[in-house]
Scaffold this active site. Structure first.
Site, mmCIF file in Angstrom:
data_model
loop_
_atom_site.group_PDB
_atom_site.id
_atom_site.type_symbol
_atom_site.label_atom_id
_atom_site.label_comp_id
_atom_site.label_asym_id
_atom_site.label_seq_id
_atom_site.Cartn_x
_atom_site.Cartn_y
_atom_site.Cartn_z
ATOM 1 N N ASP A 1 0.837 -1.193 0.000
ATOM 2 C CA ASP A 1 0.000 0.000 0.000
ATOM 3 C C ASP A 1 0.873 1.244 0.000
ATOM 4 O O ASP A 1 1.596 1.507 0.968
ATOM 5 C CB ASP A 1 -0.911 0.011 1.228
ATOM 6 C CG ASP A 1 -2.014 -1.020 1.148
ATOM 7 O OD1 ASP A 1 -2.703 -1.059 0.117
ATOM 8 O OD2 ASP A 1 -2.195 -1.785 2.117
ATOM 9 N N ASP B 1 -9.852 -6.851 -0.765
ATOM 10 C CA ASP B 1 -8.896 -6.354 0.226
ATOM 11 C C ASP B 1 -9.658 -5.706 1.365
ATOM 12 O O ASP B 1 -10.431 -4.776 1.143
ATOM 13 C CB ASP B 1 -7.965 -5.339 -0.447
ATOM 14 C CG ASP B 1 -6.929 -4.756 0.496
ATOM 15 O OD1 ASP B 1 -6.843 -5.193 1.656
ATOM 16 O OD2 ASP B 1 -6.190 -3.851 0.064
#
Length: 218
Positions: A33, A173
């Protein structure tokens, strides 16, 4: 199915040994991320973290750009053909241009559907992407509760893919537990980003946990 550990949950003080253990457990790649502090009001991983993982593993990287204007970041990161990049079309003035650039570099191009983003807003992009990442929590923070209402969107996306014969993969996710994986496999989800709900901060070894998750695919 593809299993992608979220490195936001990794202990980077032990990055070499942790990545080696995950590699040996048979994960399919690593989800990273990247957060710029603007689009999402926190900070995530960066180039130095990508380099640390690449030093240990040859598995593909799965880079989630939670950034404004993702086009400008593509050349910044040390990525190689076969790696995946996820972008948010809602903060990209020309998402098709960004997707084209990713493909020209040999990278896989994916778009992200945040919990509040409707499929109809990205429908024109679906024929040209390699994947769609569906967020099942709000952006930016680990340890959130799974948003059950997103299940309808996942099913709608899978149905649309079958109806139109699109080739993109579907990933999810956010608070992805073994029970959620089992349910989403029935909705034809192809891959899962794994955090503390399924993989990290557990008493079992990565090897046993990954084997148990693989068994859900029957």
């Amino acid at each position: 199915m593809k299993l992608l550990p979220s490195l936001m949950c990794l202990d980077f003080s032990q990055v070499d040994s942790e990545i080696k253990k995950l590699d040996e457990a048979g994960v399919d790649g690593y989800h990273i991320d990247v957060i710029d502090g603007h689009f999402v009001k926190t900070f995530g991983l960066g180039q130095q973290d990508i380099q640390a993982v690449k030093r240990v593993s040859k598995k593909p990287l799965d880079v989630h750009l939670m950034t404004d204007a993702p086009y400008q970041f593509i050349d910044y990161f040390d990525l190689v053909p076969g790696d995946m990049v996820h972008i948010h079309p809602e903060v990209d003035p020309e998402p098709s241009k960004t997707i084209q650039k990713l493909k020209e570099k040999g990278l896989k191009a994916s778009i992200v559907l945040s919990p509040s983003t409707a499929i109809c807003t990205v429908q024109e992009l679906l024929p040209i992407v390699d994947a769609v990442l569906v967020m099942t929590v709000n952006l930016g923070f680990a340890g959130q509760k799974y948003l059950d209402f997103v299940d309808a969107k996942i099913q709608q996306l899978a149905d649309l893919r079958e109806e139109k014969n699109y080739s993109f993969e579907i990933y999810t996710d956010g608070a992805i537990s073994p029970d959620k994986i089992k349910n989403q496999l029935k909705m034809s989800v192809d891959g899962f980003v794994l955090g503390t709900s399924a993989l990290f901060k557990k008493e079992e070894t990565y090897d046993n946990l990954v084997k148990s998750l693989r068994s859900l695919n029957g």
